[in-house]
Structure formats: structure tokens, C-alpha cells
Design a protein around this motif. Structure first.
Motif, PDB file in Angstrom:
ATOM      1  N   ARG A 331      15.445  50.394  38.512  1.00 41.96           N
ATOM      2  CA  ARG A 331      14.601  51.269  39.302  1.00 41.96           C
ATOM      3  C   ARG A 331      13.161  50.791  39.429  1.00 41.96           C
ATOM      4  O   ARG A 331      12.446  51.218  40.338  1.00 41.96           O
ATOM      5  N   VAL A 332      12.719  49.924  38.508  1.00 47.38           N
ATOM      6  CA  VAL A 332      11.318  49.493  38.474  1.00 47.38           C
ATOM      7  C   VAL A 332      11.276  47.975  38.527  1.00 47.38           C
ATOM      8  O   VAL A 332      12.104  47.288  37.908  1.00 47.38           O
ATOM      9  N   ASP A 333      10.325  47.431  39.256  1.00 47.27           N
ATOM     10  CA  ASP A 333      10.181  45.984  39.377  1.00 47.27           C
ATOM     11  C   ASP A 333       9.905  45.355  38.015  1.00 47.27           C
ATOM     12  O   ASP A 333       9.189  45.923  37.175  1.00 47.27           O
ATOM     13  N   ALA A 334      10.476  44.161  37.795  1.00 53.14           N
ATOM     14  CA  ALA A 334      10.374  43.499  36.492  1.00 53.14           C
ATOM     15  C   ALA A 334       8.929  43.262  36.081  1.00 53.14           C
ATOM     16  O   ALA A 334       8.563  43.441  34.912  1.00 53.14           O
ATOM     17  N   ARG A 335       8.073  42.865  37.023  1.00 54.60           N
ATOM     18  CA  ARG A 335       6.698  42.548  36.645  1.00 54.60           C
ATOM     19  C   ARG A 335       5.951  43.790  36.171  1.00 54.60           C
ATOM     20  O   ARG A 335       5.052  43.698  35.327  1.00 54.60           O
ATOM     21  N   VAL A 336       6.323  44.961  36.697  1.00 53.48           N
ATOM     22  CA  VAL A 336       5.697  46.209  36.243  1.00 53.48           C
ATOM     23  C   VAL A 336       6.105  46.506  34.803  1.00 53.48           C
ATOM     24  O   VAL A 336       5.279  46.878  33.962  1.00 53.48           O
ATOM     25  N   LEU A 337       7.388  46.324  34.507  1.00 55.22           N
ATOM     26  CA  LEU A 337       7.865  46.575  33.150  1.00 55.22           C
ATOM     27  C   LEU A 337       7.254  45.590  32.155  1.00 55.22           C
ATOM     28  O   LEU A 337       6.879  45.974  31.040  1.00 55.22           O
ATOM     29  N   ILE A 338       7.150  44.318  32.548  1.00 58.25           N
ATOM     30  CA  ILE A 338       6.552  43.319  31.657  1.00 58.25           C
ATOM     31  C   ILE A 338       5.093  43.660  31.373  1.00 58.25           C
ATOM     32  O   ILE A 338       4.641  43.636  30.214  1.00 58.25           O
ATOM     33  N   GLY A 339       4.339  44.003  32.420  1.00 53.97           N
ATOM     34  CA  GLY A 339       2.935  44.354  32.240  1.00 53.97           C
ATOM     35  C   GLY A 339       2.756  45.591  31.393  1.00 53.97           C
ATOM     36  O   GLY A 339       1.900  45.635  30.490  1.00 53.97           O
ATOM     37  N   ALA A 340       3.568  46.622  31.654  1.00 56.75           N
ATOM     38  CA  ALA A 340       3.462  47.854  30.874  1.00 56.75           C
ATOM     39  C   ALA A 340       3.819  47.604  29.417  1.00 56.75           C
ATOM     40  O   ALA A 340       3.137  48.085  28.498  1.00 56.75           O
ATOM     41  N   GLY A 341       4.895  46.834  29.184  1.00 58.28           N
ATOM     42  CA  GLY A 341       5.279  46.546  27.809  1.00 58.28           C
ATOM     43  C   GLY A 341       4.207  45.771  27.063  1.00 58.28           C
ATOM     44  O   GLY A 341       3.938  46.035  25.884  1.00 58.28           O
ATOM     45  N   ALA A 342       3.581  44.809  27.745  1.00 51.22           N
ATOM     46  CA  ALA A 342       2.520  44.026  27.099  1.00 51.22           C
ATOM     47  C   ALA A 342       1.341  44.904  26.719  1.00 51.22           C
ATOM     48  O   ALA A 342       0.766  44.754  25.627  1.00 51.22           O
ATOM     49  N   LEU A 343       0.965  45.833  27.578  1.00 51.51           N
ATOM     50  CA  LEU A 343      -0.178  46.718  27.275  1.00 51.51           C
ATOM     51  C   LEU A 343       0.145  47.676  26.141  1.00 51.51           C
ATOM     52  O   LEU A 343      -0.723  47.974  25.307  1.00 51.51           O
ATOM     53  N   VAL A 344       1.375  48.175  26.104  1.00 46.98           N
ATOM     54  CA  VAL A 344       1.764  49.061  24.998  1.00 46.98           C
ATOM     55  C   VAL A 344       1.714  48.294  23.673  1.00 46.98           C
ATOM     56  O   VAL A 344       1.198  48.801  22.658  1.00 46.98           O
ATOM     57  N   SER A 345       2.247  47.072  23.661  1.00 44.96           N
ATOM     58  CA  SER A 345       2.182  46.258  22.438  1.00 44.96           C
ATOM     59  C   SER A 345       0.743  45.933  22.066  1.00 44.96           C
ATOM     60  O   SER A 345       0.388  45.919  20.875  1.00 44.96           O
ATOM     61  N   ALA A 346      -0.094  45.663  23.057  1.00 45.37           N
ATOM     62  CA  ALA A 346      -1.502  45.370  22.785  1.00 45.37           C
ATOM     63  C   ALA A 346      -2.167  46.549  22.081  1.00 45.37           C
ATOM     64  O   ALA A 346      -2.956  46.363  21.136  1.00 45.37           O
ATOM     65  N   ALA A 347      -1.851  47.764  22.517  1.00 50.04           N
ATOM     66  CA  ALA A 347      -2.408  48.950  21.863  1.00 50.04           C
ATOM     67  C   ALA A 347      -1.946  49.025  20.411  1.00 50.04           C
ATOM     68  O   ALA A 347      -2.725  49.379  19.505  1.00 50.04           O
TER      69      ALA A 347
END
Length: 480
Positions: A331-347
Motif C-alpha cells: 500500500r505504501v511506496d518502498a522509499r517512504v517506508l525506508i525513510g520512515a523506518g530510518a527516522l524511527v531508528s534514529a530517534a
């Protein structure tokens, strides 16, 4: 065909690929909790435990491209079985080791076996399942099992070290290999590979890239003790540059079966996606090393309690990577999921950077664990799909080897760089080298985790440059 029986054998192939990947990734992290016990039992110096980790990582990263191409040339069944046998035999030798040298050598042999085995697991899936929902589900399962192997390794290692011995963290692979090997021989086809018309393995490419990656990682590991201007460091890094330049030159010349066809790097999804995996691996793999000593030397935990302390990482990784991420990927583009996951891990890494032993487990480990693991579960599956989409079947093994190389080179270099950075921070804070006493005392953990947070923010920015799925479909990779 990768399997006998086509579709009905699909679940068996997924199970074999996931089981082998679990073993390979497990041995990246399973030693972490046991490092203090290994250091004491075999008489390692203060910096010695790093080589138990990087001995495996160096060989794994250095030979991954070779391992990936072997599957293309000599057939999945033959290569899968050979890698599994070598990995299991090296585990037996390492589990019986009585000196530091034998253990590090066995870990390097394990890494070689893993380098042959790991690309074959991914190639099994990409050649068995055509592009579409079936492959997406299979890759999601493979990725999640790999992540679970990394996180569960700490729990398994802690339990084995506490109740049996640190030796069983390696010996446990022997019965697993004994079960998986006959299944592979029964369900995988003989598959003579694609060696036709005198095609040979690209030996020159294998030698130059392996030498370059190993020298690069070795050179970085020497910075902490010797400095950037030491002759050993300079020679290692200079040799790495020359070897990698020679590799590029070799791969541009006509070759019957190039180790890594440079055309693979032309699509933006592949080069940018592999860079994402390299940078993410530079944070997610070394994390276990620092957290192990933080919990054991900082919080005073034993092996089992340390392993249990990593349980939230395992649970969250499996929940997000195996259940949530596959649903989102439809349902969601891969680049959006990768970016969101990276920011969550960064936090999560930023939170971990502020943790102090006096604060205890809940705020110092548990809360950041949820964030770091959720982010990792979100980004790894989409990244794996991005770097394998549109690759021709004849290059599937090379693409698999490249992806795994990116992860492991990132992990090895990340550990070396972060250890150097954290050690420098400890020296600056205390005015001493920290060579005596616990290994934790020689590291500024906050500095290391803060650097990981910054790198994951860079991963999120890089993810935005990846092409969308729609663009990939209209501009598919065209093999030459």
C-alpha cells in the motif's frame, strides 16, 4: 528451476532459505553476549573481543560477491550444500577452540561459509518466485527471519552461555546443519548452473575485491590503537584503495562471467538501495556490541539477563518486519517506508545516547529498543525488494551477493569506526586511554549511539532519492 516439483516445493524452499539465513545472521550476533566469557576463558586482551566479531564479518563481507556469483555459475544445490557444510564444520572447530587464534580462524572460516550460503538463500527465493505478491511475501519472511536471527542471537547466546558454556553458541549450528543439509539435497534440483561455452569464475575480480574489502576494514580497525598516520594503517588503507581500483578495472574488461557486472550499478534503485543497506548496517549491526557491554559492565547483568534484555528487540523486529511491513509494502511506496523506518531508528539511537547505567533498564534500554527495532523492521524489507527488482535471472546471485556485501561491509566498518569514535570520546572525558578494566569503561557509548542516529537520518535522506515503484516499472533494468 530452483526446486523440484515447482509450486508445491515453494514452502520448503522458503523454509530452507529462512533457516540458512537465520544461522548466518545468528552467528553475527550470538557471540556478543558471550564476549566477556570468551575474553576470560581464552585470555583475550582488551581489544581482542572485537576480532571475534570482525573475524567473521571480514571474511563474510570480503567473499560475499564471490559467493553470490558461485550460485549463478555452478548451481544452487551444489553451492548451497557446500556453504552449509563449511559453515557447520567451522562452527564445530570454533566451539572446540582452546586458543584465541584458533577461535578467530574458525570464525573467519564460518564467515567464508556464510559468504557462500547467504547469497544462495536469496537467490533461491528470487529464482523460485516471480516478481509479484508471492516474491514480496517470501522476501519479507526471509528479511524478518534474518532480523530475528540477529536479535534472537543475543537471547540464545545469553542462555547458552549462562546454563551450558560459551562454546555452545557455535556448537549449536552443527545439529541445525545436519538437518538442513539432507533437506537441501532432497528438494533442490541438481541445477548445473549457467556455466556454458567455457564460462569461468572471475578469479581476478574475486581476489581484488576480497583483498580490498578486507584491507579496508582491517585498516579502519587499526586506527584506534595506532592512529591514522601509523605505517600499518596507511599501508592497509592504501592497499585497499589500490585493490578496489583494480577490481573496477578488471570488471570493465570483457569477462566470461564477471563477479559483479557493473551494469548492475546503473539503476538508481540498486546503487542507492545498497548504499542505504550499507549505512543502515553500519548502525544496526554494531549496536549489539555496544549494548552487550553496556548491560554487562554498566548494568551488571549476567549472560542470561543480558540475552533477556535483548528480547524486546526480537519481539518488535518480528512483529513489525513479518506482520506489519508486508501489509504496508502493498500500500505504501518502498522509499517512504525506508525513510520512515530510518527516522524511527534514529530517534531510538538518539534516546539510547542519553542513557546512563543509573537510570536502569526501562528508560535506558527498553524504550530505545522499541524504536530502533521498529525502524529496522520497516526499512529492511522494502530495501531488499528495491535492490532485487528487475534483475535478470542470470545476475540474481551477483545482485544477492552485492546486497549482502553492502550490509556486512557496513557492519564491519561501522564497528571499527564507531569503536574508534567512542574510544576517543572516552579518552577525552577521562584523560586516560581506558585500556585497563572493563571494555565498557574504554567506550563513550553515548557518542557512538549519537553517531548512529546521525547516520540513520542520512539514510532517510538517501531513501528520498530512490525511484518510486511506478518509475521502476516504466524503466525496468535491461540486461546487456
Amino acid at each position: 528451476m530452483a526446486v523440484r516439483g515447482g509450486g508445491p516445493a515453494g514452502p520448503v524452499v522458503v523454509a530452507l532459505a529462512c533457516a540458512a539465513q537465520f544461522m548466518v545472521v545468528l552467528d553475527i550476533s550470538v557471540v556478543n553476549v558471550a564476549l566477556p566469557s570468551i575474553r576470560q576463558a581464552l585470555g583475550f586482551g582488551a581489544a581482542g573481543p572485537q576480532w571475534v566479531v570482525n573475524g567473521y564479518a571480514l571474511a563474510f563481507a570480503g567473499f560475499l560477491l564471490l559467493g553470490g556469483r558461485l550460485a549463478d555459475l555452478y548451481g544452487l544445490r551444489r553451492v548451497f550444500a557446500a556453504g552449509l557444510a563449511l559453515f557447520s564444520a567451522a562452527s564445530l572447530v570454533g566451539g572446540l577452540a582452546t586458543t584465541p587464534g584458533v577461535l578467530v580462524a574458525a570464525r573467519a572460516a564460518q564467515g567464508l561459509g556464510a559468504a557462500v550460503l547467504a547469497p544462495a538463500t536469496l537467490t533461491l527465493l528470487t529464482t523460485t518466485f516471480p516478481e509479484g505478491p508471492g516474491r514480496t511475501r517470501a522476501l519479507a519472511a526471509w528479511t524478518s527471519v534474518g532480523l530475528a536471527g540477529g536479535t534472537a542471537g543475543n537471547l540464545i547466546g545469553g542462555a547458552l552461555t549462562e546454563f551450558l558454556s560459551w562454546r555452545w553458541i557455535l556448537l549449536v549450528n552443527v545439529p541445525l546443519g545436519a538437518v538442513a543439509l539432507p533437506l537441501a539435497m532432497a528438494f533442490l534440483s541438481t541445477g548445473g548452473g549457467r556455466v556454458r561455452g567455457g564460462r569461468r569464475l572471475d578469479v581476478a575480480g574475486a581476489v581484488t575485491v576480497t583483498s580490498g574489502l578486507m584491507l579496508l576494514t582491517f585498516g579502519v580497525t587499526q586506527v584506534r590503537g595506532r592512529g591514522w598516520d601509523d605505517a600499518v594503517t596507511v599501508c592497509a588503507l592504501g592497499g585497499a584503495v589500490l585493490a578496489l581500483a583494480a577490481f573496477v578495472l578488471v570488471e570493465t574488461r570483457p569477462a566470461a562471467a564477471p563477479l559483479m557486472p557493473l551494469r548492475l550499478l546503473r539503476p538508481r534503485s540498486i546503487w542507492a538501495g545498497n548504499l542505504v543497506l550499507l549505512l543502515a548496517g553500519a548502525c544496526l549491526n554494531p549496536m549489539w556490541f555496544f549494548l552487550t557491554f553496556y548491560m554487562q559492565d554498566g548494568l551488571g547483568y549476567g549472560g542470561l539477563r543480558t540475552g533477556l534484555g535483548f528480547l524486546p528487540h526480537t519481539v518488535v523486529t518480528i512483529a513489525v518486519g513479518l506482520r506489519l511491513t508486508p501489509w504496508l509494502m502493498e500500500r505504501v511506496d518502498a522509499r517512504v517506508l525506508i525513510g520512515a523506518g530510518a527516522l524511527v531508528s534514529a530517534a531510538g539511537f538518539a534516546w539510547q545516547a542519553r542513557a546512563v547505567p543509573e537510570g536502569g533498564y526501562l528508560p535506558g534500554v527498553l524504550v530505545p529498543a522499541v524504536l530502533i527495532s521498529a525502524g529496522a523492521g520497516l526499512l529492511n524489507g522494502p530495501a531488499a525488494v528495491a535492490v532485487t527488482r528487475g534483475v535478470a535471472p542470470g545476475d540474481a546471485g551477483a545482485a544477492s551477493g552485492l546486497m549482502n556485501t553492502a550490509k556486512q561491509v557496513g557492519g564491519a566498518l561501522g564497528l571499527a569506526v564507531l569503536s574508534t569514535l567512542a574510544a576517543a570520546g572516552a579518552v577525552g572525558a577521562s584523560g586516560a586511554s581506558g585500556a585497563e578494566g572493563s571494555l565498557a569503561g574504554s567506550f563513550d557509548h553515548g557518542r557512538a549511539f549519537l553517531a548512529m542516529a546521525a547516520v540513520m537520518v542520512a539514510v532517510a535522506a538517501l531513501a528520498a532519492t530512490l525511484p518510486s515503484a511506478a518509475n521502476e516499472r516504466t524503466g525496468a533494468h535491461r540486461p546487456e
